[in-house]
Design a protein around this motif. Structure first.
Motif, PDB file in Angstrom:
ATOM      1  N   ILE A 355    -122.075  77.839 -40.954  1.00  0.00           N
ATOM      2  CA  ILE A 355    -122.861  77.182 -39.912  1.00  0.00           C
ATOM      3  C   ILE A 355    -122.720  77.978 -38.629  1.00  0.00           C
ATOM      4  CG2 ILE A 355    -120.951  75.655 -39.277  1.00  0.00           C
ATOM      5  CD1 ILE A 355    -123.031  73.498 -38.643  1.00  0.00           C
ATOM      6  N   ASN A 356    -123.851  78.116 -37.898  1.00  0.00           N
ATOM      7  CA  ASN A 356    -123.868  78.887 -36.659  1.00  0.00           C
ATOM      8  C   ASN A 356    -123.721  77.937 -35.479  1.00  0.00           C
ATOM      9  OD1 ASN A 356    -125.141  80.184 -34.179  1.00  0.00           O
ATOM     10  ND2 ASN A 356    -125.130  81.908 -35.611  1.00  0.00           N
ATOM     11  N   VAL A 357    -122.725  78.217 -34.657  1.00  0.00           N
ATOM     12  CA  VAL A 357    -122.477  77.395 -33.473  1.00  0.00           C
ATOM     13  C   VAL A 357    -122.402  78.324 -32.268  1.00  0.00           C
ATOM     14  CG1 VAL A 357    -120.949  75.751 -32.346  1.00  0.00           C
ATOM     15  CG2 VAL A 357    -121.192  75.720 -34.833  1.00  0.00           C
ATOM     16  N   ALA A 358    -123.385  78.185 -31.357  1.00  0.00           N
ATOM     17  CA  ALA A 358    -123.410  78.974 -30.124  1.00  0.00           C
ATOM     18  C   ALA A 358    -123.257  80.466 -30.415  1.00  0.00           C
ATOM     19  CB  ALA A 358    -122.327  78.499 -29.171  1.00  0.00           C
ATOM     20  N   GLY A 359    -123.928  80.907 -31.482  1.00  0.00           N
ATOM     21  CA  GLY A 359    -123.915  82.329 -31.811  1.00  0.00           C
ATOM     22  C   GLY A 359    -122.736  82.776 -32.654  1.00  0.00           C
ATOM     23  N   THR A 360    -121.876  81.857 -33.028  1.00  0.00           N
ATOM     24  CA  THR A 360    -120.705  82.196 -33.847  1.00  0.00           C
ATOM     25  C   THR A 360    -120.830  81.515 -35.201  1.00  0.00           C
ATOM     26  OG1 THR A 360    -119.307  82.381 -31.886  1.00  0.00           O
ATOM     27  CG2 THR A 360    -118.190  82.119 -33.996  1.00  0.00           C
ATOM     28  N   TRP A 361    -120.621  82.296 -36.287  1.00  0.00           N
ATOM     29  CA  TRP A 361    -120.701  81.748 -37.635  1.00  0.00           C
ATOM     30  C   TRP A 361    -119.328  81.240 -38.086  1.00  0.00           C
ATOM     31  CZ3 TRP A 361    -125.079  80.755 -40.182  1.00  0.00           C
ATOM     32  CH2 TRP A 361    -126.241  81.406 -39.744  1.00  0.00           C
ATOM     33  N   PHE A 362    -119.324  80.027 -38.618  1.00  0.00           N
ATOM     34  CA  PHE A 362    -118.121  79.445 -39.195  1.00  0.00           C
ATOM     35  C   PHE A 362    -118.383  79.176 -40.675  1.00  0.00           C
ATOM     36  CE2 PHE A 362    -117.919  78.536 -34.719  1.00  0.00           C
ATOM     37  CZ  PHE A 362    -116.587  78.757 -34.403  1.00  0.00           C
ATOM     38  N   ARG A 363    -117.515  79.683 -41.531  1.00  0.00           N
ATOM     39  CA  ARG A 363    -117.710  79.583 -42.972  1.00  0.00           C
ATOM     40  C   ARG A 363    -116.901  78.441 -43.560  1.00  0.00           C
ATOM     41  NH1 ARG A 363    -120.322  83.936 -44.967  1.00  0.00           N
ATOM     42  NH2 ARG A 363    -120.517  85.748 -43.588  1.00  0.00           N
ATOM     43  N   PHE A 387    -117.381  68.949 -41.300  1.00  0.00           N
ATOM     44  CA  PHE A 387    -116.559  68.364 -40.235  1.00  0.00           C
ATOM     45  C   PHE A 387    -116.935  68.881 -38.854  1.00  0.00           C
ATOM     46  CE2 PHE A 387    -114.106  66.588 -43.573  1.00  0.00           C
ATOM     47  CZ  PHE A 387    -113.489  65.491 -43.004  1.00  0.00           C
ATOM     48  N   ILE A 388    -117.557  70.038 -38.767  1.00  0.00           N
ATOM     49  CA  ILE A 388    -118.095  70.480 -37.482  1.00  0.00           C
ATOM     50  C   ILE A 388    -119.217  69.536 -37.049  1.00  0.00           C
ATOM     51  CG2 ILE A 388    -119.454  72.293 -36.377  1.00  0.00           C
ATOM     52  CD1 ILE A 388    -117.780  74.323 -37.902  1.00  0.00           C
ATOM     53  N   GLN A 389    -120.069  69.120 -38.001  1.00  0.00           N
ATOM     54  CA  GLN A 389    -121.150  68.181 -37.694  1.00  0.00           C
ATOM     55  C   GLN A 389    -120.598  66.782 -37.378  1.00  0.00           C
ATOM     56  OE1 GLN A 389    -124.530  68.702 -40.675  1.00  0.00           O
ATOM     57  NE2 GLN A 389    -123.063  70.240 -41.456  1.00  0.00           N
ATOM     58  N   ILE A 390    -119.559  66.375 -38.071  1.00  0.00           N
ATOM     59  CA  ILE A 390    -118.932  65.070 -37.781  1.00  0.00           C
ATOM     60  C   ILE A 390    -118.345  65.079 -36.375  1.00  0.00           C
ATOM     61  CG2 ILE A 390    -117.011  63.543 -38.405  1.00  0.00           C
ATOM     62  CD1 ILE A 390    -117.452  64.401 -41.318  1.00  0.00           C
ATOM     63  N   GLY A 391    -117.684  66.187 -35.996  1.00  0.00           N
ATOM     64  CA  GLY A 391    -117.124  66.295 -34.656  1.00  0.00           C
ATOM     65  C   GLY A 391    -118.187  66.191 -33.583  1.00  0.00           C
ATOM     66  N   ALA A 392    -119.368  66.771 -33.846  1.00  0.00           N
ATOM     67  CA  ALA A 392    -120.458  66.689 -32.875  1.00  0.00           C
ATOM     68  C   ALA A 392    -120.919  65.250 -32.690  1.00  0.00           C
ATOM     69  CB  ALA A 392    -121.613  67.571 -33.327  1.00  0.00           C
ATOM     70  N   ARG A 393    -120.985  64.488 -33.778  1.00  0.00           N
ATOM     71  CA  ARG A 393    -121.360  63.075 -33.665  1.00  0.00           C
ATOM     72  C   ARG A 393    -120.304  62.283 -32.886  1.00  0.00           C
ATOM     73  NH1 ARG A 393    -123.715  60.537 -39.283  1.00  0.00           N
ATOM     74  NH2 ARG A 393    -125.270  62.142 -39.798  1.00  0.00           N
ATOM     75  N   LEU A 394    -119.072  62.594 -33.128  1.00  0.00           N
ATOM     76  CA  LEU A 394    -117.984  61.827 -32.512  1.00  0.00           C
ATOM     77  C   LEU A 394    -117.969  61.980 -30.996  1.00  0.00           C
ATOM     78  CD1 LEU A 394    -115.499  60.041 -33.057  1.00  0.00           C
ATOM     79  CD2 LEU A 394    -114.150  62.124 -33.327  1.00  0.00           C
ATOM     80  N   GLY A 395    -118.185  63.187 -30.482  1.00  0.00           N
ATOM     81  CA  GLY A 395    -118.182  63.408 -29.037  1.00  0.00           C
ATOM     82  C   GLY A 395    -116.794  63.704 -28.512  1.00  0.00           C
ATOM     83  N   LYS A 396    -116.757  64.492 -27.440  1.00  0.00           N
ATOM     84  CA  LYS A 396    -115.459  64.976 -26.968  1.00  0.00           C
ATOM     85  C   LYS A 396    -114.581  63.866 -26.394  1.00  0.00           C
ATOM     86  CE  LYS A 396    -117.349  66.529 -22.508  1.00  0.00           C
ATOM     87  NZ  LYS A 396    -117.534  67.720 -21.641  1.00  0.00           N
TER      88      LYS A 396
END
Length: 497
Positions: A355-363, A387-396
């Motif tokens: 998944i690409n996040v802010a120009g960085t790929w995470f495998r 879990f990257i997508q779950i973290g985005a839903r959760l919010g900082k």
């Protein structure tokens, strides 16, 4: 010669009587004041001086309390030994040199230093050697009896021993030459383990020599309390064996950590940092490579390197060192998402292997491509993109609030010294915009891949998982390695239900 009139004579007699009274008041008043001081104000000082001149005291060291595992295995005990001292003034002149030569051979100490001590003829006490075994003490006693040597004192003592050898060193700790705890449980429960010393009071004659034994008074020593741990020796042996094998197989440079905990009570059943040291010889460097490096140095550089190496091997990494939890942290992310209601077990996510996040790929781990998967499936597969997508839903804000809720910002309060009191973690104000995935912020924290993002103590992470198992929040368990207060009223381990 001039004669005094009757009136003058009476006056002189009156003056003489007044002067006599004044002299009596001054003299006897001074004596009364002095007696008042001696009898009431300073009686203790003179009594102490009298006792010092008449009595000689010898301390009987109290045995330190035993430490037992939960299954009754003896982990630490006190062993009888003897300390050899001398009163050179009591040693006959013709025996000074023979005694120095004989005792230096028996005790394996330097002859010149021993002779110098014995040559100080006014000395009333000097140390020859501490903590000798029975065989060596008997050899000293036999030589003194054969040669009629006076002034050589063989005093009973105790020393700390660990019968299991290289076992649980990082937890048990060790003691100093005076049997005071310096590390681990020996330090944590030093007051409870320390007994009350006894004493032998011996009367002295006018020349300062001991009088016959019927002038002796004995005050018995009281041993320390017994400490029983929650740790099971069998489980501990299995854990140490498994951790040692894993460290060797994977060439772990900074020691491996293992903990076994009772999820119902928080009792620690086993804990180890491998490789571990032998508490009988704690100052011996166990890492051969480090030991060679230290021995190659000299002077202050060697002392500093030796101290650092010892401190490193003594540290209990389970409570004293921070580490990056890795995928274990996904449990916290999952629990936070479910508890806050931003996700359900049936929610779906897409894993394309990266998944690409802010120009960085995470495998995803090991390059897996899971495709469409539910929340539950993503947790079971430990899927990073999920879990990257779950973290985005959760919010900082929510995400960081759960750090506090799970007790990740505080110590456990375990009854071992050296527990680190803080963790290192991101706070909400340090993260980028949640919906825009600030680089290396929330998306990384949601599964903790990078060691810079969150560091915690292994015991804290295990406690969080234990609380999840029981549906608790925060540090609800009474984390402990001690379950029995010994002979005193209840102290130490009390599980919190």
């Amino acid at each position: 010669m001039r004669h005094l009139s009757p009136r003058q004579n009476r006056l002189m007699k009156r003056r003489a009587r007044v002067l006599a009274v004044l002299l009596a008041v001054v003299c006897f008043g001074g004596l009364l004041v002095r007696l008042f001081i001696l009898q009431l104000l300073d009686s203790g000082g003179y009594a102490a001086r009298a006792a010092d001149q008449q009595l000689r005291g010898a301390t009987l060291p109290a045995a330190r309390g035993e430490i037992l595992s939960a299954d009754g295995t003896l982990l630490a005990a006190s062993e009888t030994c003897w300390t050899i001292r001398a009163a050179p003034r009591e040693l006959a002149d013709e025996l000074v040199e023979p005694a120095a030569r004989a005792l230096s051979e028996i005790l394996e100490i330097d002859y010149e230093e021993t002779l110098e001590k014995f040559s100080q003829r006014t000395s009333n006490d000097c140390l020859l050697r501490r903590r000798v075994d029975r065989e060596m003490a008997d050899a000293v006693r036999d030589w003194c009896q054969e040669n009629g040597a006076q002034g050589i004192q063989i005093r009973q003592d105790t020393k700390r021993v660990y019968p299991q050898g290289d076992f649980m060193g990082g937890i048990l700790g060790f003691t100093d030459v005076d049997n005071a705890g310096l590390w681990g449980l020996e330090l944590q429960y030093n007051e409870e383990l320390t007994g009350s010393n006894g004493e032998i009071l011996t009367a002295k004659n006018a020349w300062g020599y001991d009088m016959p034994t019927h002038y002796q008074t004995l005050v018995e020593a009281v041993p320390g309390n017994t400490l029983t741990l929650t740790i099971d020796a069998n489980i501990q042996h299995w854990l140490e064996s498994a951790m040692d094998a894993a460290v060797r197989e994977h060439n772990v440079a900074q020691r491996g950590v293992g903990i076994v905990m009772d999820v119902q009570t928080g009792a620690v059943l086993a804990m180890t940092s491998q490789p571990d040291y032998d508490p009988n010889t704690p100052r011996e460097i166990i890492n051969e490579e480090v030991r060679e490096q230290v021995n190659a140095l000299t002077g202050e550089a060697r002392s500093a390197a030796l101290q650092q190496a010892q401190q490193t091997q003594w540290r209990n990494k389970a409570i004293s060192d921070l580490y990056e939890p890795g995928s274990v942290f996904k449990l916290i992310t999952a629990a936070a998402a479910l508890d806050s209601g931003v996700c359900t077990p049936e929610d779906t996510f897409v894993c394309a292997g990266k998944i690409n996040v802010a120009g960085t790929w995470f495998r995803c781990a090991n390059g897996h491509i899971h495709g469409v998967e539910t929340f539950a499936q993503g947790l079971a597969a430990s899927c990073n993109p999920c879990f990257i997508q779950i973290g985005a839903r959760l919010g900082k804000e929510n995400f960081c609030d759960y750090f506090q809720a799970f007790g990740l910002r505080e110590a456990t309060g375990i009854d071992l010294p050296g527990e680190i009191k803080r963790s290192e973690y991101y706070t909400a104000d340090r993260m980028g915009p949640v919906r825009h995935f600030g680089p290396c912020d929330l998306h990384v924290l949601s599964y903790i891949k990078n060691k810079r993002d969150a560091l915690d103590v292994p015991l804290v992470v295990l406690l969080v998982k234990t609380n999840m198992e029981n549906g608790r929040k925060g540090h609800a368990l009474g984390i402990s390695v001690c379950r029995n207060p010994g002979k005193r009223p209840s102290w130490g381990w009390q599980p919190v239900r």
